[in-house]
Design a protein around this motif. Structure first.
Motif, PDB file in Angstrom:
ATOM      1  N   CYS A 248     -61.679  -3.752  -0.776  1.00  0.00           N
ATOM      2  CA  CYS A 248     -60.489  -3.297  -0.420  1.00  0.00           C
ATOM      3  C   CYS A 248     -59.434  -3.570   0.606  1.00  0.00           C
ATOM      4  N   PHE A 249     -59.713  -4.810   1.057  1.00  0.00           N
ATOM      5  CA  PHE A 249     -58.534  -5.547   2.083  1.00  0.00           C
ATOM      6  C   PHE A 249     -57.453  -5.744   0.892  1.00  0.00           C
ATOM      7  N   ASP A 250     -57.622  -5.942  -0.435  1.00  0.00           N
ATOM      8  CA  ASP A 250     -56.526  -5.883  -1.382  1.00  0.00           C
ATOM      9  C   ASP A 250     -55.436  -4.877  -1.249  1.00  0.00           C
ATOM     10  N   GLN A 251     -55.898  -3.653  -0.832  1.00  0.00           N
ATOM     11  CA  GLN A 251     -54.943  -2.599  -0.743  1.00  0.00           C
ATOM     12  C   GLN A 251     -54.081  -2.710   0.292  1.00  0.00           C
ATOM     13  N   LEU A 252     -54.204  -3.579   1.521  1.00  0.00           N
ATOM     14  CA  LEU A 252     -53.298  -3.712   2.564  1.00  0.00           C
ATOM     15  C   LEU A 252     -51.802  -3.531   2.363  1.00  0.00           C
ATOM     16  N   SER A 395     -56.989   5.085  26.281  1.00  0.00           N
ATOM     17  CA  SER A 395     -55.879   6.019  26.128  1.00  0.00           C
ATOM     18  C   SER A 395     -56.082   6.630  25.077  1.00  0.00           C
ATOM     19  N   ASP A 396     -55.287   7.508  24.703  1.00  0.00           N
ATOM     20  CA  ASP A 396     -55.305   8.436  23.371  1.00  0.00           C
ATOM     21  C   ASP A 396     -54.254   7.511  22.384  1.00  0.00           C
ATOM     22  N   PHE A 397     -53.587   6.542  22.983  1.00  0.00           N
ATOM     23  CA  PHE A 397     -52.691   5.771  22.011  1.00  0.00           C
ATOM     24  C   PHE A 397     -53.150   4.311  21.676  1.00  0.00           C
ATOM     25  N   THR A 398     -54.527   4.011  22.111  1.00  0.00           N
ATOM     26  CA  THR A 398     -55.256   2.997  21.909  1.00  0.00           C
ATOM     27  C   THR A 398     -55.855   2.998  20.407  1.00  0.00           C
ATOM     28  N   PRO A 399     -56.287   3.888  19.952  1.00  0.00           N
ATOM     29  CA  PRO A 399     -57.165   3.667  18.590  1.00  0.00           C
ATOM     30  C   PRO A 399     -56.264   3.359  17.488  1.00  0.00           C
ATOM     31  N   PHE A 400     -56.627   2.576  16.563  1.00  0.00           N
ATOM     32  CA  PHE A 400     -55.814   2.128  15.479  1.00  0.00           C
ATOM     33  C   PHE A 400     -55.259   3.457  14.554  1.00  0.00           C
ATOM     34  N   ASP A 401     -53.956   3.225  14.021  1.00  0.00           N
ATOM     35  CA  ASP A 401     -53.657   4.259  13.129  1.00  0.00           C
ATOM     36  C   ASP A 401     -54.467   4.188  11.852  1.00  0.00           C
ATOM     37  N   GLN A 402     -55.042   3.176  11.494  1.00  0.00           N
ATOM     38  CA  GLN A 402     -55.280   2.782  10.202  1.00  0.00           C
ATOM     39  C   GLN A 402     -56.495   1.743  10.149  1.00  0.00           C
ATOM     40  N   VAL A 403     -57.647   1.625   9.673  1.00  0.00           N
ATOM     41  CA  VAL A 403     -58.699   0.812   9.699  1.00  0.00           C
ATOM     42  C   VAL A 403     -59.129   0.491   8.259  1.00  0.00           C
ATOM     43  N   ILE A 404     -59.119  -0.848   8.068  1.00  0.00           N
ATOM     44  CA  ILE A 404     -59.634  -1.600   6.638  1.00  0.00           C
ATOM     45  C   ILE A 404     -61.002  -1.918   6.913  1.00  0.00           C
ATOM     46  N   LEU A 405     -61.994  -1.245   6.174  1.00  0.00           N
ATOM     47  CA  LEU A 405     -63.368  -1.593   6.374  1.00  0.00           C
ATOM     48  C   LEU A 405     -63.947  -2.240   5.117  1.00  0.00           C
ATOM     49  N   ASP A 406     -63.778  -3.747   5.005  1.00  0.00           N
ATOM     50  CA  ASP A 406     -64.101  -4.511   4.042  1.00  0.00           C
ATOM     51  C   ASP A 406     -65.301  -5.286   4.043  1.00  0.00           C
ATOM     52  N   PRO A 407     -66.523  -4.985   3.643  1.00  0.00           N
ATOM     53  CA  PRO A 407     -67.617  -5.836   4.241  1.00  0.00           C
ATOM     54  C   PRO A 407     -67.630  -7.295   3.419  1.00  0.00           C
ATOM     55  N   GLN A 408     -66.689  -7.457   2.548  1.00  0.00           N
ATOM     56  CA  GLN A 408     -66.751  -8.722   2.284  1.00  0.00           C
ATOM     57  C   GLN A 408     -66.286  -9.909   3.123  1.00  0.00           C
ATOM     58  N   GLU A 464     -78.009  -9.035   0.999  1.00  0.00           N
ATOM     59  CA  GLU A 464     -77.194  -9.589   1.944  1.00  0.00           C
ATOM     60  C   GLU A 464     -75.990  -8.602   1.703  1.00  0.00           C
ATOM     61  N   GLU A 465     -75.508  -8.313   0.500  1.00  0.00           N
ATOM     62  CA  GLU A 465     -74.421  -7.574   0.659  1.00  0.00           C
ATOM     63  C   GLU A 465     -74.403  -6.166   0.882  1.00  0.00           C
ATOM     64  N   GLU A 466     -75.612  -5.563   0.902  1.00  0.00           N
ATOM     65  CA  GLU A 466     -75.850  -4.186   1.337  1.00  0.00           C
ATOM     66  C   GLU A 466     -75.809  -4.386   2.831  1.00  0.00           C
ATOM     67  N   ALA A 467     -76.616  -5.230   3.225  1.00  0.00           N
ATOM     68  CA  ALA A 467     -76.944  -5.494   4.688  1.00  0.00           C
ATOM     69  C   ALA A 467     -75.330  -5.442   5.319  1.00  0.00           C
ATOM     70  N   ARG A 468     -74.353  -6.258   4.872  1.00  0.00           N
ATOM     71  CA  ARG A 468     -73.071  -6.256   5.455  1.00  0.00           C
ATOM     72  C   ARG A 468     -72.381  -4.945   5.358  1.00  0.00           C
ATOM     73  N   ALA A 469     -72.310  -4.259   4.508  1.00  0.00           N
ATOM     74  CA  ALA A 469     -71.824  -2.803   4.357  1.00  0.00           C
ATOM     75  C   ALA A 469     -72.586  -1.868   5.447  1.00  0.00           C
ATOM     76  N   LYS A 470     -73.997  -1.852   5.427  1.00  0.00           N
ATOM     77  CA  LYS A 470     -74.636  -1.042   6.296  1.00  0.00           C
ATOM     78  C   LYS A 470     -74.216  -1.451   7.769  1.00  0.00           C
ATOM     79  N   LEU A 471     -74.157  -2.861   8.247  1.00  0.00           N
ATOM     80  CA  LEU A 471     -73.590  -3.203   9.640  1.00  0.00           C
ATOM     81  C   LEU A 471     -72.330  -2.717   9.702  1.00  0.00           C
ATOM     82  N   MET A 472     -71.569  -2.648   8.907  1.00  0.00           N
ATOM     83  CA  MET A 472     -70.126  -2.339   9.017  1.00  0.00           C
ATOM     84  C   MET A 472     -69.956  -0.845   9.318  1.00  0.00           C
TER      85      MET A 472
END
Ligand code: NAD
Ligand code: ZN
Length: 589
Positions: A248-252, A395-408, A464-472
């Motif tokens: 999903c990083f390609d969607q950046l 603070s309330d302003f610290t969290p990201f506005d957008q997160v991209i979780l790409d286990p790859q 391994e791929e599943e494990a990476r996604a799960k850890l994320m």
């Protein structure tokens, strides 16, 4: 003389006034021998007055009659929570353009509850257009004949700053009928034509007039000790947008496009482990004046480093960036969050270490984790080492506005590092689930993340791929779990290691957790099993050669993390976690 958290009310009030650093001198004026002695024996300054005074102002007037002072502030002895802000406001008015026409100043707070407005114990005040008091009354003023009129009600707060002449006049002038009938001292000034400037405050102090008030005050004190961290239901922000999935990083570029503002670049802060990784950097499509900066995660992020990055960005670009995008581990996540805050807030990042100190909304910021476990991608804090402390900008302003979780993206993480950072997540869950702050919200996230960690590090049934996604996902849930509770013993001690020895967060947690069987018995057994399963080396003997000074510093840093200890061990934590106990634990490491 009543006890308020181990000190008398009057000592607390005295210390609070002194600690504001607003005054040249602070005195307690009293007609009581007992109070006089209490102040003296605690190293304070007290003045005895006559017993016959009708009011506090009279008593203070007697005390300052022969002193060379210009402005005198009256703080009630039963207001130990008197805030610096209120006192500052009441003094500030003497710096305004109309200062010469002000005889005294006082504070008022807006109220809107009709019960309070009509309560005769609550003194209301009305003012002219320049905030000079017109009248004080126990009746509701103004009377609301027109129910649709746009009017505000203000409650008077008993803090005064007098010019000395005004105070002396008060002392020498007899009471008149309005003051007598309302039983409100400051009406005397109005009756004699003095000008009282009112400042609006919204700080809610607690006056201690009754035993019930004292019980409330003791509760409030406890909450203040917790540095306002866990004293209320938290209304905390969450990351509003998140995309998940392998690739999903390609969607950046698509995600960023609508956020782009004219001539304002996107700044990509990327872990330098990717510096020669064209496969990744090619996927970051730089446009126009976008900037890509490689950043080392060798050391834990520091406030000076944030200030430096912000300086570089602001000196290179006229416009504020359209956004900051962090690509990397917890280190880069935290740097990206802090930089985005410091682009819109003045001063140094060190000024904002703490809870809710950030004033302005941060620049749009995106987090792209490339290693899983810290929960930094979802949390409301950015942990920084500063000149005096290691503490987050929370603070309330610290969290990201957008997160991209790409286990790859986590594919290339070295095994040891994968384990250490993964254990940060496991430990977040253990500390949250075993803490006294636990609640259904934290538990629901914590249990899920805990189970995922067990699947990943113990049963290992996944590819391994599943494990990476799960850890994320575990990292995300672990972060959410502590958002509504707190971490515990391992984190407090790991902060000590990190401050003195520079030990990184993940590995530091592992080093500490290995020896915490007294606190988390079953989970330490599990942890050891995971270490064995994955053939991980946990460093030993770190503290064996510490000097006394270093050991004491480490202990100081660990003990300063009060909310963590309260969560881990309860209100009575100081009796359990003594300096000696901490030292013996550190020496095992
Ligand atoms: P990290 O960001 O320091 O990275 C660890 C190492 O892994 C680095 O050498 C990095 O270059 C490398 N790395 C990262 N991604 C990689 C990849 N895909 N392939 C190969 N190598 C890769 O480690 P971390 O454990 O994620 O983060 C630790 C930091 O997070 C600490 O500074 C800690 O204070 C902070 N933290 C913050 C929060 C929060 O809520 N803000 C919570 C926990 C920890
Ligand atoms: Zn952590």
């Amino acid at each position: 003389m009543q006890d308020l958290g181990g000190k008398t009310v009057i000592i607390r009030t005295y210390e609070a006034a002194k600690q504001t650093n607003l005054f040249d001198e602070v005195y307690v004026v009293t007609d009581s021998d007992v109070i006089y002695k209490e102040i003296g024996s605690n190293g304070g300054k007290a003045i005895m007055s006559k017993k016959t005074h009708e009011s506090g102002s009279d008593r203070i007037a007697e005390a300052v009659e022969n002193m060379d002072v210009d402005i005198v502030v009256n703080v009630q002895g039963d207001e130990p929570f008197t805030s610096k802000k209120g006192l500052q406001q009441v003094l500030e008015v003497f710096k305004g353009e109309d200062a010469d026409s002000i005889d005294l100043a006082s504070l008022m707070t807006e109220i809107d509850d009709w019960k309070e407005i009509s309560d005769p114990n609550c003194v209301k005040v009305i003012t002219d257009k320049d905030d000079f008091a017109l009248y004080f009354s126990r009746s509701p003023i103004p009377y609301p004949r027109d129910k649709n009129a746009d009017v505000k009600y203000y409650k008077h707060k008993g803090i005064y700053a007098f010019r000395k002449e005004a105070l002396m006049d008060f002392y020498h002038l007899p009471m008149r009928s309005l003051e007598a009938v309302e039983k409100i001292e400051c009406i005397r000034y109005l009756e004699y034509g003095k000008r009282i400037k009112m400042a609006v405050t919204n700080t809610q102090g607690v006056e201690i007039d009754t035993p019930e008030d004292l019980v409330e005050a003791n509760k409030l004190l406890k909450k203040e000790d917790k540095k306002s961290v866990n004293n209320k239901f938290r209304n905390f922000p969450m990351v509003p947008k998140v995309v998940f999935g392998s690739g999903c990083f390609d969607q950046l570029p698509e995600i960023l496009a609508p956020q782009r503002q004219e001539n304002a670049p996107f700044v990509f802060l990327v872990d330098d482990v990717f510096e020669n990784n064209k496969a990744l950097t090619d996927r970051i499509k730089l446009r126009f004046n976008d900037k890509l900066v490689f950043i080392s995660a060798e050391e834990e992020p520091a406030t000076a480093q944030i200030d430096q990055i912000v300086k570089e960005i602001t000196s290179e670009f006229k416009k504020k960036p359209s956004g900051i995008i962090g690509v990397g581990g917890g280190t880069i996540m935290d740097i990206a969050k802090a930089v985005s805050i410091m682009l819109t807030n003045e001063g140094s990042a060190a000024d904002y270490q703490g809870w809710d100190l950030v004033k302005n909304k941060a620049v749009y910021h995106v987090g792209v984790p490339t290693i899983s476990g810290t929960g930094a991608e979802v949390s409301r804090t950015t942990v920084l080492s500063g000149p005096v402390r290691k503490l987050g900008i929370n603070s309330d302003f610290t969290p990201f506005d957008q997160v991209i979780l790409d286990p790859q993206l986590t594919e290339g993480v070295p095994k040891n590092q994968w384990f250490y950072t993964g254990m940060d997540c496991f430990i977040h869950c253990v500390e949250s689930l075993n803490g006294t702050f636990l609640n259904a919200f934290s538990q629901s996230y914590g249990e899920k993340a805990y189970d995922l960690c067990k699947e990943i590090f113990i049963t290992q049934v996944d590819t391994e791929e599943e494990a990476r996604a799960k850890l994320m996902m575990a990292s995300w849930h672990g972060g959410m779990s502590i958002a509504y509770s707190q971490v515990g013993v391992a984190h407090a001690m790991s902060y000590g290691l990190s401050y003195v020895l520079g030990t990184k967060h993940g590995i530091g947690n592992c080093i500490v957790f290995n020896h915490l069987e007294d606190f988390y018995p079953e989970d330490v057994v599990l942890f050891k099993e995971m270490v064995k399963n994955h053939d991980i080396e946990i460093p030993k003997g770190l503290c064996a050669n510490l000097s006394d000074k270093e050991m004491n510093k480490m202990i100081d840093i660990a003990l300063s993390l009060v909310p963590l200890w309260e969560n881990a061990l309860g209100d009575n934590w100081k009796a359990i976690m003594t300096r000696e106990k901490l030292k013996s634990l550190y020496l095992k490491m």
